[in-house]
Structure formats: structure tokens, C-alpha cells
Design a protein around this motif. Structure first.
Motif, short mmCIF file in Angstrom:
data_model
loop_
_atom_site.label_atom_id
_atom_site.label_comp_id
_atom_site.label_asym_id
_atom_site.label_seq_id
_atom_site.Cartn_x
_atom_site.Cartn_y
_atom_site.Cartn_z
N SER A 276 -1.60 6.54 4.51
CA SER A 276 -0.53 5.58 4.74
C SER A 276 -1.15 4.24 5.09
CB SER A 276 0.38 6.05 5.89
OG SER A 276 -0.38 6.19 7.08
N GLY A 277 -0.34 3.20 5.03
CA GLY A 277 -0.80 1.88 5.41
C GLY A 277 -2.00 1.43 4.59
N LYS A 278 -3.02 0.93 5.28
CA LYS A 278 -4.21 0.41 4.59
C LYS A 278 -4.92 1.51 3.81
CE LYS A 278 -8.39 -2.34 5.31
NZ LYS A 278 -9.24 -1.46 4.48
N ALA A 279 -4.95 2.74 4.34
CA ALA A 279 -5.61 3.84 3.63
C ALA A 279 -4.98 4.07 2.27
CB ALA A 279 -5.57 5.12 4.47
N LEU A 280 -3.64 4.03 2.22
CA LEU A 280 -2.95 4.21 0.95
C LEU A 280 -3.23 3.05 0.01
CD1 LEU A 280 -1.00 5.74 -0.86
CD2 LEU A 280 0.89 4.57 0.30
N GLY A 281 -3.19 1.84 0.54
CA GLY A 281 -3.48 0.66 -0.29
C GLY A 281 -4.88 0.71 -0.87
N ASP A 282 -5.84 1.11 -0.05
CA ASP A 282 -7.22 1.21 -0.53
C ASP A 282 -7.35 2.27 -1.61
OD1 ASP A 282 -7.94 -0.75 1.25
OD2 ASP A 282 -8.83 0.62 2.73
N LEU A 283 -6.65 3.38 -1.43
CA LEU A 283 -6.71 4.46 -2.41
C LEU A 283 -6.11 4.01 -3.74
CD1 LEU A 283 -7.27 7.42 -3.15
CD2 LEU A 283 -5.03 8.00 -2.18
N VAL A 284 -4.96 3.34 -3.71
CA VAL A 284 -4.33 2.85 -4.93
C VAL A 284 -5.24 1.86 -5.63
CG1 VAL A 284 -2.42 1.47 -5.83
CG2 VAL A 284 -1.98 3.25 -4.13
N GLU A 285 -5.81 0.94 -4.87
CA GLU A 285 -6.70 -0.06 -5.45
C GLU A 285 -7.92 0.59 -6.09
OE1 GLU A 285 -9.10 -4.15 -4.19
OE2 GLU A 285 -7.74 -3.18 -2.77
N LEU A 286 -8.46 1.62 -5.46
CA LEU A 286 -9.64 2.31 -6.00
C LEU A 286 -9.29 2.97 -7.34
CD1 LEU A 286 -12.56 3.33 -5.73
CD2 LEU A 286 -11.65 5.27 -4.42
N ILE A 287 -8.15 3.65 -7.40
CA ILE A 287 -7.74 4.30 -8.65
C ILE A 287 -7.52 3.25 -9.73
CG2 ILE A 287 -6.00 5.73 -9.76
CD1 ILE A 287 -5.50 7.04 -7.03
#
Length: 330
Positions: A276-287
Motif C-alpha cells: 500500500s502507499g509508497k510500496a504499491l507505487g514503487d511496485l507499479v512503477e517497477l512493473i
């Protein structure tokens, strides 16, 4: 190993990078030429891996018969030779029914294998592989990729450093034969009378494609990609090396195995972990980043196969326009 030429010359092919619009165009094309679709994709083979692979829906499969979709479990390994055999059997059945085999997908290795045959390399040297795997654990995957760049720059260019299985195989082949895998695999195109007449790939402008990729990844997350991976990892003892390399699945699995252990729960009463939050954003950006990189490598694959004819498309052309362009080329 070669794909039977008597089948090959009767096949059509529609390839292209991820998110370029192959699925919708292929359905329209199949209806126009009386075809059944054979998946040219190393990941839609796997049952349960639906959202992240943008797999044809059940409605799509009812509209046009599809083959080589949902034939494996995520823990199953599957080689290029296995694919060629399965594809030949599917094509024979399609032709026997008086229909046209239409290969659709973005796996360049599969396309080249069908068009040009497969180099049958030396048998696996498990001691060597184990040594290279241990080196990767000690020094990281980039170390092996740099090592491959020194002995086979062409193969290193098309392989992502995280694709450890194929990087190790390329190093293994070089050590056992003294020749780069790229040279051994470069069998060249078949004679003109043995080539299929209809091999096309959709070639979109980069900015347009990258935007579509970014949007698609966001849509996949919203559609439940993380939950799909969670269900699979709970149900599957372990993903095969091939299945684990699937874009989106690898990144989410890595998150479950690392960041999830830090306690990133959606809520105290929810046992299903989710970033969630930044962790989710980072994951989406990585993919998104890795998918764009993959699309660039796909573009290189198709551009370098002289059998492939590019079909230019952008936001201007509809799916119907793309099919009209293909049939005009035919």
C-alpha cells in the motif's frame, strides 16, 4: 529440430510487442481469413496466470478457437522444443478441419524457432549450472550477465539480467562448445519456397506504446493482479523458472517474499498481504519499467527477423484499420 515445412507454409503469423493491440486485431483477422488462433506466448500457457498475461478472455475463445492456452500449471517447465511439438500438433488439427492456423503473440524466441528451427545444444551440465547458480547468489545476477556480455554480447543484449535460467544456459553452452549461443542459434532463414507468406508484426511508435503499457499495468493491478499472484503462490508449491519470469508475477512474488515480511498489511484483520502507499507505487512503477524494457527487446526481435513484415500503427489506426493493412500486404 525444425517445424514441419508442410505445415509452416500454411500458417499466418501476427506478432508484436506487448500492449500493441494484437489481441483485438487477431480476432478480426481470424474471422476474415477463417483461422483458429495458436498462442505464440510463453506465459499464457499457464493456468491461473490470467490478469498479468493479458490472456484472451473466455468470450474471445468462444468467438475464435484458441490453442496452447491454459495447458500447464505454474510449477511446470516447458521448453522451446516442447512448444514446437505442441504447436505442430495444433496446426495439423486446424488444417485437417479446413481452417488456417494463425499464430498470435509476442514471444520472439518461439517465433524464430518456428520460422528457422531450433539449435539443439549440448546436454545440461548440472555441476556447471550449480556452480553458476552459486556465483549468482554470492555476487548477484548482474555478475553473470556481465560475464555473458564478455563472451556473447548479442545474447546478453536480448536477455534481462534477472532471466537467470537463460543467462546460465548461454554461459553453459559457451563453456561446453567454445562458441557463443547467438552464433549457434543463427541458422538463418529458410529458402523462400519453405517460408510462410504471411508473417506480420505490429510496429507502434514508442511513446504511444509506452503510454499503453503504463495504463495496462495500472489496470492489471486494479483488476486484481496482486491477489491473483497471492492465490497462486498459496496454491502452488513453487513456480517453474519460466513461469516465475512472467512480467508482473516476478515483481509481485519478490514483494511477497521480501517486503511482505516487514508487515505491510492492508488492515489488522486481513490476513492477505498487499502493498500500500509508497510500496504499491514503487511496485507499479517497477512493473511498468520492466515491461517497457521488455517491449524494446521484443521490437528488436521482430525487426531483426527478415521474414517479418512490419505493420505500422498508432492511435490513428483502429483495429479494423490494422487488419485492412495486413490484408492489403497479403
Amino acid at each position: 529440430m525444425e517445424f514441419p515445412v508442410e505445415l509452416l507454409v500454411k500458417c499466418w503469423f501476427l506478432a508484436g510487442p506487448t500492449a500493441c493491440g494484437k489481441t483485438n486485431a487477431s480476432l478480426l483477422l481470424a474471422e476474415r481469413i477463417g483461422a483458429e488462433i495458436v498462442a505464440l506466448d510463453s506465459m499464457t500457457l499457464y493456468r491461473g496466470m490470467d490478469i498479468g498475461t493479458a490472456k484472451a478472455t473466455m468470450d474471445d475463445r468462444e468467438r475464435v478457437p484458441h490453442h496452447l492456452v491454459d495447458i500447464l500449471d505454474p510449477q511446470d517447465e516447458y521448453s522451446l522444443a516442447d512448444y514446437l511439438q505442441s504447436a505442430a500438433e495444433a496446426c495439423q488439427g486446424i488444417i485437417d478441419r479446413g481452417r488456417v492456423p494463425l499464430f498470435v503473440g509476442g514471444t520472439g524466441l518461439y517465433l524464430r524457432g518456428i520460422l528457422r528451427g531450433v539449435f539443439e545444444g549440448p546436454a545440461a551440465d548440472w555441476e556447471l549450472r550449480h556452480r553458476l547458480e552459486e556465483q549468482s547468489l554470492r555476487e548477484g545476477p548482474l555478475a553473470l550477465h556481465r560475464q555473458l556480455q564478455q563472451v556473447d554480447a548479442k545474447t546478453a543484449l536480448r536477455l534481462h539480467p534477472n532471466d537467470q535460467r537463460r543467462v546460465i544456459r548461454a554461459l553453459e553452452v559457451f563453456e561446453l562448445t567454445g562458441q557463443p549461443l547467438s552464433e549457434l542459434q543463427d541458422q538463418g532463414p529458410r529458402p523462400l519456397n519453405e517460408r510462410p507468406a504471411h508473417v506480420y508484426w505490429i510496429s507502434p511508435p514508442r511513446d504511444w506504446l509506452y503510454h499503453r503499457i503504463d495504463v495496462r499495468v495500472e489496470q492489471m493491478i486494479a483488476a486484481g493482479l496482486i491477489e491473483e499472484v497471492d492465490r497462486l503462490r498459496r496454491r502452488t508449491q513453487s513456480f517453474s523458472h519460466t513461469a516465475r519470469q512472467a512480467l508482473g508475477y516476478k515483481e509481485v512474488l519478490d514483494w511477497f517474499e521480501t517486503d511482505a515480511l516487514r508487515g505491510n498489511f492492508r488492515s489488522p484483520e486481513d490476513s492477505a498481504l498487499r502493498p500500500s502507499g509508497k510500496a504499491l507505487g514503487d511496485l507499479v512503477e517497477l512493473i511498468q519499467t520492466r515491461t517497457r524494457q521488455f517491449a524494446k527487446r521484443q521490437h528488436t526481435w521482430f525487426r531483426n527477423l527478415e521474414e517479418c513484415r512490419p505493420i505500422e500503427r498508432s492511435e490513428v489506426e483502429s483495429d479494423h484499420d490494422v487488419v485492412d493493412l495486413i490484408l492489403k500486404e497479403a
